[in-house]
Design an enzyme around this catalytic site. Structure first.
Site, short mmCIF file in Angstrom:
data_model
loop_
_atom_site.label_atom_id
_atom_site.label_comp_id
_atom_site.label_asym_id
_atom_site.label_seq_id
_atom_site.Cartn_x
_atom_site.Cartn_y
_atom_site.Cartn_z
N HIS A 58 49.37 -34.00 2.85
CA HIS A 58 50.79 -34.22 2.57
C HIS A 58 51.71 -33.38 3.47
O HIS A 58 52.66 -33.88 4.06
CB HIS A 58 51.13 -33.87 1.11
CG HIS A 58 50.25 -34.55 0.10
ND1 HIS A 58 49.71 -35.79 0.30
CD2 HIS A 58 49.84 -34.17 -1.13
CE1 HIS A 58 49.00 -36.14 -0.77
NE2 HIS A 58 49.06 -35.18 -1.64
N LYS A 76 50.30 -23.98 -6.86
CA LYS A 76 50.32 -24.39 -8.27
C LYS A 76 50.90 -23.23 -9.07
O LYS A 76 50.81 -22.08 -8.66
CB LYS A 76 48.90 -24.66 -8.76
CG LYS A 76 48.19 -25.74 -7.95
CD LYS A 76 47.99 -26.99 -8.75
CE LYS A 76 47.26 -28.06 -7.97
NZ LYS A 76 47.88 -29.37 -8.07
C1 BG6 Z 1 47.75 -34.65 -5.09
C2 BG6 Z 1 47.03 -33.36 -5.24
O1 BG6 Z 1 47.46 -35.25 -3.84
O2 BG6 Z 1 49.15 -34.45 -5.19
C3 BG6 Z 1 47.41 -32.68 -6.54
O3 BG6 Z 1 45.62 -33.57 -5.21
C4 BG6 Z 1 48.90 -32.60 -6.69
O4 BG6 Z 1 46.81 -31.39 -6.64
C5 BG6 Z 1 49.55 -33.95 -6.44
O5 BG6 Z 1 49.19 -32.16 -8.01
C6 BG6 Z 1 51.04 -33.87 -6.47
O6 BG6 Z 1 51.59 -35.14 -6.31
P1 BG6 Z 1 53.12 -35.41 -6.61
O7 BG6 Z 1 53.34 -36.81 -6.19
O8 BG6 Z 1 53.34 -35.15 -8.06
O9 BG6 Z 1 53.87 -34.42 -5.76
#
Ligand code: BG6
Length: 510
Positions: A264, A362
């Site tokens: 991401h 986290k």
């Molecule tokens: C995921 C991760 O790709 O994205 C997670 O594996 C994380 O650990 C999640 O919580 C967060 O996604 P979003 O869309 O809520 O930001």
């Protein structure tokens, strides 16, 4: 009506005003009892159906170990939809969707189960008119990816027959490092052709992430400033307030950097820093993203330019939160990072000397993802220095989530005072400017898979570049000590603040 790719030939694909509706098809979800499937995939399928974007007869097959009948599975889908779908529940849409719901019980090495899956698909082709077009969604722990694709091959489920398609959708992380990503790629491509493999990075399905390209390349006012002459540094933050919840099995040993920086955050960096693509077709986008990722320099001093942390017990939103090592299913000696921050440089003409600080964690202060482009101070100030004491640096902040939008921060005269300048903000909020609400990332991505549209899926080249950047960092961490502790509910370890302080900067407190 659809052609072999899944697109409807009667509509002009260039006309963006027309809804993009998938042709006859179905989706098989492996790992259908997992969290991702319940919270995101099943609701997304329903939302697509509700928006009229799925074909009549669309079918959904769940594959898992659980001893379920078709009806039990349909009930699970129903519950997931009721709880998590974005759009309102409509009985008639549900009744249509449930006609195509099937469940296949088995483990990944159970040949009989894959034969049953094969039969189920042929039955659905006849009963529901799915036309042999099926996407296989691997929502399973990464260690099972090779097994599942090999089973699909062995049982002829991946055979591309004339006039129909079979696709593989692979959740992240794609590999554990560069070598394993290349190995996994070899295994997947031995079974599916390149253009039928869709690697998921759900951030690319988010409206606000797609908007980075619109903001940069549909306007004239930002791009002239988007370079080393005006930008001081860029901060990309993905903060979460949640802990690891029930995901110990997946998370421990993977950690924050592999979980979200490798995909991401580096994708956000690529979209923020890349040059204008020749078009928005997949090839052109990938070329630019890969080029800029290829120019990312691995930090020289890994001890000073990277930080990893692990949350200790603390308070979050008025509630007590346990530390990572006390979470269910976590090895009490685990060195897994739940926080990671890195300072990267991009070695090209546009960005030379501009640091990109990436951080994620986290159990941080609050849930927020944003990209802040922080500008240099004015080269000269004609104001008294007391008049500008409360003036920060100009910034453009792309608010990815929540509260999606864009903020521009700049200095303005304080009314009434002789001439005092203070920071103010100008805001664009999706919720106020548009009446349509944004689709969930998974709605967009599942629809794109069914349409065979690969623009929003990372290609191997990008994945390889991301591991090239991350591997030396992970190796360094493996060899050197333990993650720094930070209290749940705070903004991460002090080492991360010190990393920026050494550069005379500080993290934003969004
Ligand atoms: C995921 C991760 O790709 O994205 C997670 O594996 C994380 O650990 C999640 O919580 C967060 O996604 P979003 O869309 O809520 O930001």
């Amino acid at each position: 009506m659809s052609d072999a790719s899944g697109a409807n030939p009667l509509r002009d694909p260039a006309d963006r005003r027309l809804p993009r509706i998938a042709g006859p098809s179905g989706l098989v979800i492996f790992g259908v009892t997992g969290d991702l499937s319940r919270k995101k995939l099943m609701p997304a399928v329903y939302d697509l159906a509700n928006r009229g974007l799925l074909p009549p007869g669309f079918s959904l097959i769940g594959f898992a170990r659980r001893e379920w009948e078709h009806e039990d599975f349909a009930h699970e889908v129903y519950e997931a939809v009721k709880q998590h779908s974005r759009t309102p529940f409509r009985e008639e849409v549900w009744q249509q969707l449930v006609q195509g719901c099937r469940f296949v019980q088995g483990t990944f090495d159970d040949d009989d189960a894959f034969e049953t899956l094969k039969q189920t698909i042929s039955e659905l082709d006849k009963a529901q008119g799915t036309g042999g077009n099926f996407a296989f969604y691997l929502s399973v722990p990464p260690k099972f990816f090779p097994k599942v694709v090999q089973q699909l091959k062995k049982h002829g489920l991946a055979d591309q027959k004339e006039g129909s398609w079979r696709r593989a959708v692979i959740e992240k992380p794609f590999g554990h490092n560069l070598q394993s990503a290349q190995e996994l790629n070899r295994i997947v491509h031995d079974v599916f052709p390149t253009n039928e493999v869709f690697r998921i990075d759900h951030y690319l399905g988010k409206e606000t992430v797609q908007n980075i390209l619109a903001l940069r390349f549909a306007n004239t006012m930002f791009e002239p400033l988007w370079n080393r002459s005006y930008v001081d540094h860029v901060q990309i933050t993905m903060a979460e307030d949640i802990g690891i919840g029930g995901r110990a099995g997946y998370y421990d040993g993977i950690g924050a950097a592999r979980d979200v920086i490798q995909n991401h955050l580096l994708q956000l960096l690529a979209l923020t820093a890349m040059e204008e693509p020749a078009s928005f077709e997949a090839d052109a986008l990938v070329a630019e993203k890969t080029k800029v990722l290829g120019a990312v320099k691995i930090p020289k001093d890994l001890g000073k330019e990277t930080v990893r942390g692990q949350y200790a017990a603390g308070w979050q939103g008025g509630e007590q939160a346990v530390g990572y090592l006390e979470e269910d299913g976590i090895d009490p000696k685990s060195k897994t990072d739940t926080y990671a921050a890195v300072k990267l440089r991009i070695d090209n003409r546009r960005w030379a000397g501009v640091p990109f600080y990436l951080r994620t964690g986290k159990r941080l202060g609050r849930r927020v993802t944003e990209i802040a482009v922080v500008f240099q101070r004015a080269p000269h100030s004609p104001f008294d220095h007391t008049a500008t004491e409360e003036l920060g640096q100009n910034a453009l902040v792309i608010r990815v989530q929540p509260d999606e939008g864009v903020t521009v921060r700049f200095g303005s005269k304080v009314p009434g005072t002789s001439l005092e300048v203070r920071d103010v903000s100008m805001d664009f909020a999706y919720g106020e400017s548009f009446t349509e609400s944004s689709p969930e990332a998974y709605e967009r991505l599942i629809l794109d898979v069914l349409l065979g549209d690969a623009n929003l899926f990372p290609r191997l080249e990008e994945v390889e570049q991301s591991w090239r950047i991350l591997d030396p960092i992970e190796e360094y961490w493996d060899k050197h000590g333990k993650p720094a502790q930070y209290q749940a509910g705070t903004w991460g370890p002090t080492e991360a603040d010190e990393m920026l302080a050494r550069d005379g900067r500080s993290w934003r407190r969004p």
